[in-house]
Design an enzyme around this catalytic site. Structure first.
Site, short mmCIF file in Angstrom:
data_model
loop_
_atom_site.label_atom_id
_atom_site.label_comp_id
_atom_site.label_asym_id
_atom_site.label_seq_id
_atom_site.Cartn_x
_atom_site.Cartn_y
_atom_site.Cartn_z
N SER A 91 0.80 -1.24 0.00
CA SER A 91 0.00 0.00 0.00
C SER A 91 0.82 1.28 0.00
CB SER A 91 -0.96 0.01 1.20
OG SER A 91 -2.03 -0.87 1.00
N LYS A 150 0.34 3.49 -2.99
CA LYS A 150 -0.86 4.28 -3.24
C LYS A 150 -0.60 5.78 -3.38
CE LYS A 150 -3.77 0.75 -1.11
NZ LYS A 150 -4.52 0.33 0.10
N TYR A 203 -3.38 -3.30 -10.30
CA TYR A 203 -3.33 -3.05 -8.86
C TYR A 203 -2.44 -4.07 -8.16
CZ TYR A 203 -4.77 -2.69 -4.00
OH TYR A 203 -4.76 -2.55 -2.63
N TYR A 206 -3.85 3.59 7.58
CA TYR A 206 -5.08 2.81 7.72
C TYR A 206 -5.99 3.44 8.78
CZ TYR A 206 -2.20 -0.57 5.17
OH TYR A 206 -1.39 -1.19 4.25
N VAL A 227 1.34 -3.50 4.04
CA VAL A 227 1.37 -4.76 4.78
C VAL A 227 2.61 -5.60 4.45
CG1 VAL A 227 -1.13 -4.84 5.07
CG2 VAL A 227 -0.08 -5.98 3.09
#
Length: 304
Positions: free
Chosen positions: A61, A64, A189, A240, A258
């Protein structure tokens, strides 16, 4: 600085056994839960590293913010924010609950999985290979590392087990957020999440944002407005559903993944990368959190 980094590692090490690896992506369970590394790059181009700084891991992530920056280069803000919102969700990163209950439906922000999948869906390119080449080229420019590549084993593992993300993708398609092919979007993705990096790569990307779009080599990659938008999301949504607590305790725009990495960007001071794959219940690196809290307090880095 080297002493501070080594102190940070020693403070964090005793807590690594409290977490666990991201076992829902089987390939990630091959990581060593005792690995811990950190890198800081300053505006004078000094690079400081400590611990397992040469260990490669997948970005997950932490990709992103970089993908959001790329999308903002290709489209105006109106287009981007017709697909994703600007607010923290308060939900786990892989939740799709609000897509079902909030109407009109769109992901709350670009850093939850639904939002990142929506961003991946609008990256320009004639086909998947062209899009893959584009994102790799962009990550390489951000990190000033021409050797950044995709870990094929992790990509395949994500693709084979990413049923929840696949469900999110089809919900987004049903809601008209994804305009193209769902499987191609999901493939891109999964590939972006499987990009392999070191803490130095994360620190250099963090430095590019800290300098409002100028990378380590002095090349302008982003304009100031895009850099500020990305850092704003990092501060409010980057950790998160632990982002508020992190803002209070650490106070630095950051993004976790993660795979165990955290990229932090201290405006006009430092880019920081940390790695420790042992995760807390929110999906954040336990060692990374401890190291960044210590360093933020030691160097007075909080932007609050």
């Amino acid at each position: 600085m080297n002493d501070i980094l080594n102190q940070a590692i020693q403070i964090a090490k005793p807590n690594l056994s409290k977490g666990k690896l991201a076992d829902y992506i089987p390939e990630l369970t091959k990581s060593n839960p005792q690995n811990i590394g950190i890198c800081i790059v300053d505006l004078e181009k000094n690079i400081y590293e400590a611990g397992d700084s040469n260990v490669k891991f997948t970005i997950q992530s932490v990709s992103k913010p970089i993908m959001l920056a790329l999308a903002l280069l290709e489209y105006d803000e109106e287009k981007i924010f017709s697909k994703v919102g600007k607010e923290p969700s308060g939900d786990p990163f892989n939740s799709y609950m609000k897509l079902e209950i909030v109407k009109p439906s769109k992901p709350y922000n670009p850093f939850i999985n639904a939002g990142a999948i929506a961003i991946a869906s609008i990256i320009k390119g004639e086909n998947l290979q062209e899009k893959e080449n584009k994102i790799l080229d962009f990550f390489r420019k951000m990190a000033c590392n021409p050797d950044i590549s995709i870990n094929d084993s992790v990509y395949k593992s994500e693709k084979e087990t990413g049923h929840r993300n696949r469900a999110i993708g089809h919900i987004l398609k049903n809601e008209g957020i994804i305009e193209g092919d769902v499987e191609e979007t999901l493939d891109l993705y999964f590939k972006q999440c499987s990009i392999e990096v070191t803490v130095k790569d994360l620190a250099l990307m963090g430095l590019c944002l800290a300098q409002n779009g100028i990378n380590y080599n002095g090349e302008r990659i982003l304009d100031e407005k895009i850099s500020k938008i990305v850092k704003a999301f990092m501060f409010t949504c980057g950790m998160y559903d632990e982002s508020g607590e992190y803002a209070i305790n650490v106070g630095i725009p950051s993004k976790s993944g993660v795979g165990g990495g955290i990229m932090a960007s201290v405006p006009f001071k430092y880019g920081i990368g940390t790695y420790s794959p042992s995760l807390d219940c929110k999906g954040n690196s336990i060692g990374g959190l401890d190291m960044l809290k210590f360093i933020s307090e030691k160097l007075n880095l909080s932007i609050l």
